[in-house]
Design a protein around this motif. Sequence first.
Motif, PDB file in Angstrom:
ATOM      1  N   SER A 150       0.838  -1.195   0.000  1.00 16.26           N
ATOM      2  CA  SER A 150       0.000   0.000   0.000  1.00 16.26           C
ATOM      3  C   SER A 150       0.873   1.246   0.000  1.00 16.26           C
ATOM      4  CB  SER A 150      -0.893   0.005   1.239  1.00 16.26           C
ATOM      5  OG  SER A 150      -0.103   0.212   2.410  1.00 16.26           O
ATOM      6  N   GLY A 151       0.246   2.408  -0.204  1.00 17.90           N
ATOM      7  CA  GLY A 151       1.002   3.650  -0.178  1.00 17.90           C
ATOM      8  C   GLY A 151       1.695   3.858   1.155  1.00 17.90           C
ATOM      9  N   GLY A 152       0.993   3.572   2.242  1.00 17.42           N
ATOM     10  CA  GLY A 152       1.594   3.724   3.559  1.00 17.42           C
ATOM     11  C   GLY A 152       2.761   2.782   3.773  1.00 17.42           C
ATOM     12  N   GLU A 153       2.635   1.552   3.267  1.00 18.45           N
ATOM     13  CA  GLU A 153       3.732   0.585   3.400  1.00 18.45           C
ATOM     14  C   GLU A 153       4.931   1.012   2.555  1.00 18.45           C
ATOM     15  OE1 GLU A 153       1.108  -3.444   4.288  1.00 18.45           O
ATOM     16  OE2 GLU A 153       1.517  -2.831   2.221  1.00 18.45           O
ATOM     17  N   GLN A 154       4.666   1.550   1.352  1.00 17.34           N
ATOM     18  CA  GLN A 154       5.770   2.028   0.525  1.00 17.34           C
ATOM     19  C   GLN A 154       6.506   3.182   1.207  1.00 17.34           C
ATOM     20  OE1 GLN A 154       5.128   2.401  -3.815  1.00 17.34           O
ATOM     21  NE2 GLN A 154       3.091   1.559  -3.439  1.00 17.34           N
ATOM     22  N   GLN A 155       5.761   4.065   1.872  1.00 18.40           N
ATOM     23  CA  GLN A 155       6.422   5.157   2.577  1.00 18.40           C
ATOM     24  C   GLN A 155       7.237   4.638   3.754  1.00 18.40           C
ATOM     25  OE1 GLN A 155       7.928   7.748   2.148  1.00 18.40           O
ATOM     26  NE2 GLN A 155       6.423   9.434   2.213  1.00 18.40           N
ATOM     27  N   ARG A 156       6.772   3.558   4.379  1.00 18.88           N
ATOM     28  CA  ARG A 156       7.549   2.929   5.454  1.00 18.88           C
ATOM     29  C   ARG A 156       8.874   2.380   4.914  1.00 18.88           C
ATOM     30  NH1 ARG A 156       4.245   0.363  10.215  1.00 18.88           N
ATOM     31  NH2 ARG A 156       2.398   1.693  10.273  1.00 18.88           N
ATOM     32  N   VAL A 157       8.823   1.780   3.740  1.00 11.75           N
ATOM     33  CA  VAL A 157      10.063   1.298   3.114  1.00 11.75           C
ATOM     34  C   VAL A 157      11.000   2.478   2.854  1.00 11.75           C
ATOM     35  CG1 VAL A 157      11.075   0.141   1.106  1.00 11.75           C
ATOM     36  CG2 VAL A 157       8.917  -0.701   2.068  1.00 11.75           C
ATOM     37  N   ALA A 158      10.433   3.586   2.341  1.00 12.28           N
ATOM     38  CA  ALA A 158      11.243   4.764   2.069  1.00 12.28           C
ATOM     39  C   ALA A 158      11.864   5.320   3.352  1.00 12.28           C
ATOM     40  CB  ALA A 158      10.397   5.836   1.382  1.00 12.28           C
ATOM     41  N   LEU A 159      11.111   5.290   4.444  1.00  6.42           N
ATOM     42  CA  LEU A 159      11.648   5.733   5.733  1.00  6.42           C
ATOM     43  C   LEU A 159      12.778   4.821   6.187  1.00  6.42           C
ATOM     44  CD1 LEU A 159       8.427   6.653   7.739  1.00  6.42           C
ATOM     45  CD2 LEU A 159      10.168   8.228   6.931  1.00  6.42           C
ATOM     46  N   ALA A 160      12.583   3.523   6.053  1.00 10.81           N
ATOM     47  CA  ALA A 160      13.626   2.575   6.442  1.00 10.81           C
ATOM     48  C   ALA A 160      14.880   2.778   5.607  1.00 10.81           C
ATOM     49  CB  ALA A 160      13.112   1.145   6.295  1.00 10.81           C
ATOM     50  N   ARG A 161      14.707   3.001   4.314  1.00 16.28           N
ATOM     51  CA  ARG A 161      15.864   3.229   3.431  1.00 16.28           C
ATOM     52  C   ARG A 161      16.621   4.488   3.842  1.00 16.28           C
ATOM     53  NH1 ARG A 161      14.292   4.227  -2.633  1.00 16.28           N
ATOM     54  NH2 ARG A 161      13.407   6.072  -1.610  1.00 16.28           N
ATOM     55  N   ALA A 162      15.884   5.547   4.185  1.00 18.81           N
ATOM     56  CA  ALA A 162      16.538   6.796   4.584  1.00 18.81           C
ATOM     57  C   ALA A 162      17.262   6.659   5.911  1.00 18.81           C
ATOM     58  CB  ALA A 162      15.499   7.916   4.668  1.00 18.81           C
ATOM     59  N   ALA A 163      16.688   5.862   6.824  1.00 14.60           N
ATOM     60  CA  ALA A 163      17.254   5.746   8.169  1.00 14.60           C
ATOM     61  C   ALA A 163      18.345   4.693   8.281  1.00 14.60           C
ATOM     62  CB  ALA A 163      16.139   5.425   9.164  1.00 14.60           C
ATOM     63  N   ALA A 164      18.377   3.727   7.374  1.00 21.56           N
ATOM     64  CA  ALA A 164      19.308   2.601   7.501  1.00 21.56           C
ATOM     65  C   ALA A 164      20.773   3.014   7.597  1.00 21.56           C
ATOM     66  CB  ALA A 164      19.106   1.617   6.350  1.00 21.56           C
ATOM     67  N   PRO A 165      21.221   4.040   6.861  1.00 23.77           N
ATOM     68  CA  PRO A 165      22.637   4.451   7.007  1.00 23.77           C
ATOM     69  C   PRO A 165      22.907   5.202   8.312  1.00 23.77           C
ATOM     70  CG  PRO A 165      21.743   5.071   4.855  1.00 23.77           C
ATOM     71  CD  PRO A 165      20.579   4.712   5.717  1.00 23.77           C
ATOM     72  N   ARG A 166      21.857   5.375   9.143  1.00 23.68           N
ATOM     73  CA  ARG A 166      21.967   6.137  10.400  1.00 23.68           C
ATOM     74  C   ARG A 166      22.519   7.525  10.136  1.00 23.68           C
ATOM     75  NH1 ARG A 166      24.107   0.469  12.704  1.00 23.68           N
ATOM     76  NH2 ARG A 166      22.088  -0.547  12.520  1.00 23.68           N
ATOM     77  N   PRO A 167      21.798   8.312   9.315  1.00 22.59           N
ATOM     78  CA  PRO A 167      22.322   9.596   8.854  1.00 22.59           C
ATOM     79  C   PRO A 167      22.332  10.650   9.957  1.00 22.59           C
ATOM     80  CG  PRO A 167      20.049   9.358   8.173  1.00 22.59           C
ATOM     81  CD  PRO A 167      20.445   8.047   8.793  1.00 22.59           C
ATOM     82  N   GLN A 168      23.247  11.574   9.831  1.00 23.56           N
ATOM     83  CA  GLN A 168      23.278  12.713  10.746  1.00 23.56           C
ATOM     84  C   GLN A 168      22.191  13.719  10.414  1.00 23.56           C
ATOM     85  OE1 GLN A 168      27.523  12.498   9.645  1.00 23.56           O
ATOM     86  NE2 GLN A 168      27.861  13.639  11.520  1.00 23.56           N
ATOM     87  N   ILE A 169      21.786  13.758   9.155  1.00 29.87           N
ATOM     88  CA  ILE A 169      20.755  14.689   8.697  1.00 29.87           C
ATOM     89  C   ILE A 169      19.665  13.889   7.993  1.00 29.87           C
ATOM     90  CG2 ILE A 169      20.239  16.621   7.161  1.00 29.87           C
ATOM     91  CD1 ILE A 169      23.204  17.462   7.483  1.00 29.87           C
ATOM     92  N   LEU A 170      18.423  14.124   8.379  1.00 33.17           N
ATOM     93  CA  LEU A 170      17.271  13.475   7.754  1.00 33.17           C
ATOM     94  C   LEU A 170      16.383  14.560   7.161  1.00 33.17           C
ATOM     95  CD1 LEU A 170      15.841  10.748   7.288  1.00 33.17           C
ATOM     96  CD2 LEU A 170      14.723  11.039   9.502  1.00 33.17           C
ATOM     97  N   LEU A 171      16.179  14.511   5.842  1.00 35.32           N
ATOM     98  CA  LEU A 171      15.359  15.484   5.125  1.00 35.32           C
ATOM     99  C   LEU A 171      14.111  14.793   4.612  1.00 35.32           C
ATOM    100  CD1 LEU A 171      18.164  17.182   2.967  1.00 35.32           C
ATOM    101  CD2 LEU A 171      17.339  17.887   5.220  1.00 35.32           C
ATOM    102  N   ALA A 172      12.959  15.436   4.761  1.00 39.42           N
ATOM    103  CA  ALA A 172      11.692  14.838   4.319  1.00 39.42           C
ATOM    104  C   ALA A 172      10.858  15.889   3.599  1.00 39.42           C
ATOM    105  CB  ALA A 172      10.922  14.279   5.518  1.00 39.42           C
ATOM    106  N   ASP A 173      10.430  15.562   2.389  1.00 43.31           N
ATOM    107  CA  ASP A 173       9.626  16.481   1.579  1.00 43.31           C
ATOM    108  C   ASP A 173       8.197  15.951   1.510  1.00 43.31           C
ATOM    109  OD1 ASP A 173       8.796  18.508  -0.063  1.00 43.31           O
ATOM    110  OD2 ASP A 173       9.801  17.760  -1.865  1.00 43.31           O
ATOM    111  N   GLU A 174       7.294  16.577   2.250  1.00 42.59           N
ATOM    112  CA  GLU A 174       5.883  16.181   2.313  1.00 42.59           C
ATOM    113  C   GLU A 174       5.744  14.674   2.564  1.00 42.59           C
ATOM    114  OE1 GLU A 174       3.426  18.075   2.506  1.00 42.59           O
ATOM    115  OE2 GLU A 174       3.852  19.960   1.481  1.00 42.59           O
ATOM    116  N   PRO A 175       6.306  14.152   3.640  1.00 43.43           N
ATOM    117  CA  PRO A 175       6.317  12.699   3.850  1.00 43.43           C
ATOM    118  C   PRO A 175       4.945  12.076   4.033  1.00 43.43           C
ATOM    119  CG  PRO A 175       7.024  13.848   5.838  1.00 43.43           C
ATOM    120  CD  PRO A 175       6.959  14.875   4.754  1.00 43.43           C
ATOM    121  N   THR A 176       3.931  12.882   4.373  1.00 42.95           N
ATOM    122  CA  THR A 176       2.573  12.349   4.532  1.00 42.95           C
ATOM    123  C   THR A 176       1.635  12.861   3.441  1.00 42.95           C
ATOM    124  OG1 THR A 176       1.918  14.163   6.018  1.00 42.95           O
ATOM    125  CG2 THR A 176       2.889  12.216   7.034  1.00 42.95           C
TER     126      THR A 176
END
Length: 250
Positions: A150-176
Amino acid sequence: MTEAAGDPPVIELHRAELTLASRAGRVEILKGVDLAVARGQTVGIVGPSGSGKSSLLMLMGGLERATGGRVAALGQDLTRMDEDALARFRRDHMGVVFQSFHLIPTMTALENVATPLELAGHRDAFERAEEELAGVGLGKRIDHYPAQLSGGEQQRVALARAAAPRPQILLADEPTGNLDGATGDAIMELLFGLRDRHGSTLVMVTHAPELAARCDRVIRVADGLIEGESAGADATAPLAPGARAPEVAE
């Protein structure tokens, strides 16, 4: 925790400008923006459509190149980097979440999250990807392709991908932005939870007042300029160590 007094900003823009060419001539998108973001802060960027807020976020991530002024992140001048250097910098230090997910349709959820880690040379790429997917409630969806989610599940995958490298900076453009109310609320909780778990500085563009209100600072952009700033409500409490979101039912 935000930065101690005297620490340099994690993100800093000085008289940053963005001008783009169009059939009607040159269009000024950003007109000399000054902004500093401290370590560990959550910053919401709001404003009407066409105000330049997404372009401002893209400058912070080096996804658009300033045509004037200076943009720095973690003490590095992004305006002096070539495209290869910017790509490496984002890979090593930033996570970016887009409204339209940008998942690779021929890869499973696990592969979508693991591939950037592999390219960065992490030997535990798949283990870390599986851990992050479990952390956003998709432990039973790792072998599913984007079209099966679903769209919500795809956004969860995108969140996991962004967070997996444990970034110092997290940028989100209209995440919801592409999600219904209930699903958007769940993504909002996950976004702040990931920020707290990894200690990232979070900057997001949003039209959702309730999302902006949870940020430490709210920056209002209008006509390519910062029109004003206010304090948001206290950020959400951090997740307990090892806490995970609920699994999505099959």
